[in-house]
Design a protein around this motif. Structure first.
Motif, mmCIF file in Angstrom:
data_model
loop_
_atom_site.group_PDB
_atom_site.id
_atom_site.type_symbol
_atom_site.label_atom_id
_atom_site.label_comp_id
_atom_site.label_asym_id
_atom_site.label_seq_id
_atom_site.Cartn_x
_atom_site.Cartn_y
_atom_site.Cartn_z
ATOM 1 N N LEU A 41 78.192 32.141 20.640
ATOM 2 C CA LEU A 41 78.874 31.359 21.658
ATOM 3 C C LEU A 41 78.076 31.403 22.960
ATOM 4 N N ALA A 42 77.780 30.230 23.507
ATOM 5 C CA ALA A 42 76.993 30.149 24.734
ATOM 6 C C ALA A 42 77.799 30.659 25.924
ATOM 7 N N GLU A 43 77.117 31.284 26.856
ATOM 8 C CA GLU A 43 77.766 31.731 28.080
ATOM 9 C C GLU A 43 78.242 30.535 28.898
ATOM 10 N N LEU A 44 79.294 30.730 29.656
ATOM 11 C CA LEU A 44 79.850 29.667 30.487
ATOM 12 C C LEU A 44 79.104 29.585 31.814
ATOM 13 N N ASN A 45 79.148 28.415 32.430
ATOM 14 C CA ASN A 45 78.475 28.232 33.726
ATOM 15 C C ASN A 45 79.439 28.405 34.898
ATOM 16 N N PHE A 46 80.579 29.072 34.641
ATOM 17 C CA PHE A 46 81.540 29.366 35.699
ATOM 18 C C PHE A 46 82.217 30.691 35.387
ATOM 19 N N THR A 47 82.868 31.276 36.378
ATOM 20 C CA THR A 47 83.587 32.537 36.181
ATOM 21 C C THR A 47 85.083 32.396 36.383
ATOM 22 N N ASP A 48 85.521 31.396 37.178
ATOM 23 C CA ASP A 48 86.934 31.225 37.495
ATOM 24 C C ASP A 48 87.386 29.817 37.128
ATOM 25 N N LEU A 49 88.572 29.727 36.521
ATOM 26 C CA LEU A 49 89.129 28.436 36.117
ATOM 27 C C LEU A 49 90.583 28.363 36.575
ATOM 28 N N GLU A 50 90.839 27.517 37.574
ATOM 29 C CA GLU A 50 92.213 27.293 38.040
ATOM 30 C C GLU A 50 92.755 26.045 37.358
#
Length: 368
Positions: A41-50
């Motif tokens: 699974l590829a790493e995400l390009n963000f850390t926070d998701l509202e």
């Protein structure tokens, strides 16, 4: 004698040839696989998701992964899983896909997954994601990917349905928007709803899913199971409870119970001869200012308050004699004297219903 020997020899030869030909026609193969290489699974390009409670159909997250390798050309199933911990103690499957290595989930799908994983609404918390590969209709040879983590801020996801009484055996009559009393949902099994109270003489009733709308509605054609219409298909309509057609019920107190998992219902007499109602009932707690409930004129054991603003905190029911009725389950349950305070976990406008015969209560949010 020689002719018989020749005939036997010819038959034998034909049998041998057929056996050879049949052996040559056997094209079955044994499908073998090697130990699978897990998807990555590829790493995400963000850390926070509202998560946006307004535009719930918008895309929220796209997951990409390198496909699993089973050593053979195969159509691989992928389950997209979320959990509240890195060990995936209680994984939630948000979606499944076959033969692809990418998926986009909507705001609503991620919010539902976060809620089902145990994350509270309106607070930041870590959510963990992984991809689980498998083969075939039996999902064999499971292989899980690495785990990625991000922080999510969910909105509240009200997962329950609410149901209302209508009919000449009940308080609103055959009016689908007349302060129709709510059925009380079982706190331990959200498939089970019940209503204990007074039913008028020679009356019938049906169950509505939305006040002000005739469909969906639920009724029966016999005394054992129920069925209903849908918002888009109102024909044919079921017959009225409790017995379908024919004469109505004698006036009195009864308990009606329906199970949406089994489609079974029961309608049984209830002994209310020794029951007395409090002179007044007040909703108190940290979620509200003191609020007086009103008893139905039709049945003084059923109390209600409409369109009440509740904030996160707790509530309980207090009688004029000082008894405090509460419980530990949010939204619905059975209160007892000196019980816990009822948790209110999300701010909204609510309809509140309480039954002093059974201690049942239900808090129905109006905007979630």
């Amino acid at each position: 004698m020689m002719k018989n020997i020749k005939r036997f020899s010819a038959i034998t030869i034909i049998g041998i040839l057929l056996l050879v030909f049949n052996s040559c026609d056997d094209t079955s193969e044994i499908f073998t696989i090697s130990a699978p290489t897990a998807p990555v699974l590829a790493e995400l390009n963000f850390t926070d998701l509202e998560l946006d409670a307004v535009n719930t159909g918008n895309p929220a997250i796209t997951l990409n992964w390198n496909e699993a390798d089973y050593g053979q050309q195969a159509s691989i199933n992928y389950a997209i899983q979320f959990a509240s911990d890195n060990d995936f103690t209680a994984p939630i499957t948000a979606a499944t896909i076959t033969g692809n290595s990418s998926i986009t989930l909507s705001v609503n799908e991620v919010n539902a997954a976060a809620g089902n994983a145990g994350l509270n609404p309106f607070e930041w918390k870590a959510l963990y994601a992984r991809i689980v590969a498998s083969l075939g209709s039996q999902n064999s040879e499971i292989s899980a990917s690495n785990v990625v983590q991000f922080n999510v801020y969910p909105y509240f996801n009200y997962v329950f349905n609410d149901y209302y009484m209508v009919g000449d055996a009940t308080a609103p009559g055959w009016n689908n928007n007349n302060n129709n009393p709510a059925l009380f949902r079982d706190a331990n099994d959200s498939n089970i709803y019940s209503y204990t109270g007074f039913y008028a003489d020679n009356g019938h009733f049906k169950i509505l899913e939305t006040k002000g709308l005739w469909h969906p509605q639920y009724g029966t054609d016999d005394g054992a199971v129920f069925w209903g219409t849908t918002p888009t298909n109102s024909s044919p309509e079921p017959e009225r409870f409790p017995y379908g057609g024919g004469d109505g019920i004698p006036a009195g107190y009864y308990t009606f119970k329906m199970n949406f998992a089994s489609k079974a219902f029961t309608f049984e007499a209830f002994d209310a001869s020794a029951a007395t109602s409090p002179a007044s009932l007040t909703l108190k707690g940290t979620s509200t200012t003191d609020l007086a409930l009103t008893a139905l004129a039709f049945d003084g054991h059923i109390w209600y308050a409409n369109n009440v603003r509740l904030t996160p905190g707790n509530v309980y029911f207090v009688t004029d004699s000082g008894a405090n009725w509460g419980s530990s389950t949010s939204f619905s349950g059975v209160a007892s004297d000196s019980g816990d305070s009822i948790p209110v976990i999300v701010e909204d406008d609510y309809d509140v219903w309480f039954n002093d015969l059974t201690g049942q209560y239900i808090l129905i949010p109006l905007n979630l």
